[in-house]
Design a protein around this motif. Structure first.
Motif, short mmCIF file in Angstrom:
data_model
loop_
_atom_site.label_atom_id
_atom_site.label_comp_id
_atom_site.label_asym_id
_atom_site.label_seq_id
_atom_site.Cartn_x
_atom_site.Cartn_y
_atom_site.Cartn_z
N ASP A 44 91.48 31.66 20.03
CA ASP A 44 92.35 30.96 19.07
C ASP A 44 92.20 31.56 17.67
O ASP A 44 93.18 31.70 16.94
CB ASP A 44 92.04 29.47 19.02
CG ASP A 44 92.47 28.72 20.26
OD1 ASP A 44 93.23 29.30 21.08
OD2 ASP A 44 92.03 27.56 20.43
N THR A 45 90.96 31.89 17.30
CA THR A 45 90.69 32.47 15.99
C THR A 45 91.47 33.76 15.80
O THR A 45 92.16 33.95 14.79
CB THR A 45 89.18 32.75 15.83
OG1 THR A 45 88.47 31.52 15.90
CG2 THR A 45 88.89 33.45 14.51
N VAL A 47 94.08 34.87 17.54
CA VAL A 47 95.53 34.64 17.60
C VAL A 47 96.03 34.16 16.24
O VAL A 47 97.03 34.66 15.71
CB VAL A 47 95.90 33.65 18.73
CG1 VAL A 47 97.33 33.17 18.59
CG2 VAL A 47 95.67 34.28 20.09
N LYS A 48 95.32 33.20 15.67
CA LYS A 48 95.71 32.67 14.36
C LYS A 48 95.59 33.74 13.28
O LYS A 48 96.44 33.84 12.39
CB LYS A 48 94.88 31.44 14.01
CG LYS A 48 95.26 30.25 14.86
CD LYS A 48 94.43 29.04 14.56
CE LYS A 48 94.88 27.93 15.50
NZ LYS A 48 94.22 26.69 15.26
N GLN A 51 98.51 36.12 13.60
CA GLN A 51 99.75 35.53 13.10
C GLN A 51 99.75 35.43 11.58
O GLN A 51 100.79 35.60 10.93
CB GLN A 51 99.94 34.13 13.70
CG GLN A 51 100.24 34.15 15.17
CD GLN A 51 100.19 32.77 15.81
OE1 GLN A 51 99.54 31.86 15.30
NE2 GLN A 51 100.87 32.63 16.94
N ALA A 52 98.60 35.16 10.99
CA ALA A 52 98.53 34.93 9.55
C ALA A 52 98.20 36.19 8.75
O ALA A 52 98.20 36.15 7.52
CB ALA A 52 97.48 33.86 9.26
N ILE A 69 88.59 30.55 9.80
CA ILE A 69 89.49 30.25 10.92
C ILE A 69 88.68 29.79 12.12
O ILE A 69 89.02 28.81 12.78
CB ILE A 69 90.37 31.47 11.27
CG1 ILE A 69 91.30 31.81 10.10
CG2 ILE A 69 91.19 31.21 12.53
CD1 ILE A 69 92.03 33.14 10.25
N ASN A 72 87.34 26.27 11.74
CA ASN A 72 88.42 25.30 11.93
C ASN A 72 88.82 25.17 13.40
O ASN A 72 89.11 24.07 13.87
CB ASN A 72 89.63 25.66 11.07
CG ASN A 72 89.38 25.38 9.61
OD1 ASN A 72 88.63 24.47 9.26
ND2 ASN A 72 89.98 26.16 8.74
N CYS A 73 88.80 26.28 14.14
CA CYS A 73 89.10 26.22 15.58
C CYS A 73 88.02 25.40 16.30
O CYS A 73 88.33 24.58 17.17
CB CYS A 73 89.19 27.62 16.18
SG CYS A 73 90.69 28.51 15.70
N SER A 76 88.55 21.75 15.58
CA SER A 76 89.67 21.22 16.36
C SER A 76 89.24 20.88 17.78
O SER A 76 89.60 19.84 18.32
CB SER A 76 90.82 22.24 16.41
OG SER A 76 91.38 22.40 15.14
#
Length: 170
Positions: A44-45, A47-48, A51-52, A69, A72-73, A76
């Motif tokens: 997820d890290t 991928v984010k 994207q960012a 990131i 935060n993942c 979550s």
């Protein structure tokens, strides 16, 4: 049909994965105490991050940005209801390989760090395991510098008490 503009950051993503992947996986594992969840958080890290990346202003280093990131993942994942109901006590033998050699026979400190409450654990992991300065930690956690300093002091005191108890019992 939607024309979805996907950033072409594949090379940057591959470089960041090679350079920081093991370090971030270890951090995610220590936060989540489960290899599979850590791998999910790492995925997820990146991928984010991919994207960012076009919006990344380079106000901080890449590792600071990626660590924020990743934290935060992990948060979550820990917020999900099923995570609170499952006992995720993965043995330390499942810990991803460290990028820096360590003595595998004594895991007392690692266990003590993993037993700390979330906020205390975060600052210890970021400062001592990731080697980040307090300024970067404050940026990652979006808290004032003084908050990070006080959390580090509190976490060190808790670790000291925990380790003193352990050595007295041993």
């Amino acid at each position: 049909m939607l024309d979805c503009q996907v950033p072409d950051n594949t090379r940057e993503l591959e470089r960041m994965m090679d350079e920081y992947g093991a370090r971030l996986l270890r951090l995610c594992f220590l936060r989540l105490q489960d290899v599979h969840l850590a791998e999910d958080a790492l995925q997820d890290t990146f991928v984010k991050a991919w994207q960012a990346y076009p919006a990344f202003r380079h106000d901080s280093s890449e590792i600071t940005w990626l660590t924020a990131i990743a934290i935060n993942c992990c948060r979550s994942i820990k917020r999900k209801a099923w995570h609170r109901l499952v006992d995720l006590k993965t043995p330390l033998s499942m810990l991803p390989e460290a990028s820096v050699p360590f003595e595998p026979y004594d895991d007392t400190v690692t266990r003590a760090v993993m037993a700390l409450p979330g906020r205390d654990q975060e600052v210890i992991l970021l400062h001592y395991y990731q080697g980040l300065p307090v300024k970067d930690i404050a940026q990652i956690l979006s808290v004032p510098l003084s908050t990070v300093t006080s959390r580090l002091i509190r976490a060190r005191k808790k670790l000291k008490k925990s380790l003193e108890r352990w050595y007295q019992d041993a």
